[in-house]
Design an enzyme around this catalytic site. Structure first.
Site: not given
Ligand code: NDP
Length: 284
Positions: A52, A96, A119
């Site tokens: 990322k 995460q 997300d």
């Protein structure tokens, strides 16, 4: 093999578009920024965060990381999220997963402002997906799958779509997106009886189970489109949920593993982030 979809090409095109959108935002003084919270020791998670980070660099997106050790508490993570929720320079917050086991994962995920949930996993955003809300944030893997299907130029309306797997991050949202495109959607899972009787009727078959080579050649329809979401590590090799070698001989299109759906996910995340950042412009 002709049926194998060149996903890399699709992703490169998307990345160019995202980069150009970032540059347009920069010109009006908006610098899209992603905040990443890593609270576990897991090697794979560190690799994902690294991916990322490098895509942010490549696309000109700002990124800030919070690397927390085992001594961290749920309270501490919630404080960081609260600060990021109120920081107008931050567009997206990503926690995460998995987290250290002692941390309260549902509480932490729900604390992220649904407006900064890159997300797309926040209950509000999953709800928006169902009601076709114009401000929906689509979860990244299903978004990447729709990019792939769009690139094939196939009219999805009226096609039989079968989704194998009903997770919140893949199966359920992709079923919803296919439904939105007017496909007739069937969902299968581990309790489905006679899986083959469903998969063999699918014009579009999406498989997200984590069961290596679950789908074999006899289970697919000739000329179907097969999207293999599975990422399974077997003796240092990565395989999907579909027996690609054999199935690719029968179907019209199939995504490879590795180099398929997996490589769309991070780009889809960046796309979500830049879409959120562009709302700052609308607010001015
Ligand atoms: P989950 O474990 O959350 O869900 C798996 C689903 O598959 C469940 O709904 C389960 O059914 C179903 N299932 C399991 N075994 C069978 C079976 N034999 N027949 C039919 N259905 C079955 O997995 P995820 O959705 O998170 O991930 C699925 C796969 O996709 C994994 O390999 C994962 O690594 C990969 N993945 C890839 C991503 C990417 O490309 N970026 C992102 C996310 C995941 P039930 O509900 O009844 O238990």
């Amino acid at each position: 093999m002709d049926s194998i979809i060149d996903v890399k090409k699709i992703v490169e095109r998307k990345k160019e578009k995202i980069k150009s959108n970032v540059q347009k935002l920069n010109k009006v003084g908006i610098y899209p920024k992603l905040a990443v919270i890593l609270a576990n020791d897991d090697e794979a998670s560190k690799i994902y965060v690294g991916k990322k980070r490098s895509m942010c660099e490549e696309l000109g997106i700002q990124e800030v990381e919070y690397i927390l050790d085992e001594t961290t508490t749920t309270k501490k993570v919630l404080e960081i999220i609260d600060r990021l929720n109120n920081d107008t320079s931050v567009d997206g917050i990503l926690v995460q997963l998995p987290l250290f086991k002692h941390l309260d994962e549902p509480k932490i995920l729900e604390a992220i402002s649904c407006k900064k949930d890159v997300d797309g996993f926040h209950p509000t955003n999953l709800g928006k997906l169902i009601i076709n809300h114009e401000e929906e944030i689509i979860p990244c893997t299903p978004k990447g799958i729709m990019w792939i299907l769009d690139s094939l130029g196939v009219n999805i309306e009226g096609l039989n779509a079968v989704v194998v797997g009903r997770s919140v991050i893949v199966g359920k949202p992709i079923a919803q997106l296919l439904l939105k495109k007017n496909a007739t959607v069937t969902m299968c899972h581990s309790k489905t009886k006679d899986l083959k009787s469903y998969t063999s009727k699918a014009d579009i078959l999406v498989v997200a189970t984590g069961v290596p080579n679950l789908i074999t050649k006899d289970m697919v329809k000739k000329d179907a489109i097969v999207i293999d979401v599975g990422i399974n590590r077997i003796e240092k090799k990565i395989v999907g949920d579909v027996d690609t070698k054999e199935v690719s001989k029968k179907v019209k299109y199939i995504t490879p593993v590795p180099g398929g759906v997996g490589i769309t996910t991070v780009a889809a995340l960046m796309d979500n982030l830049v879409n959120i950042a562009s709302k700052r412009k609308e607010k001015r």
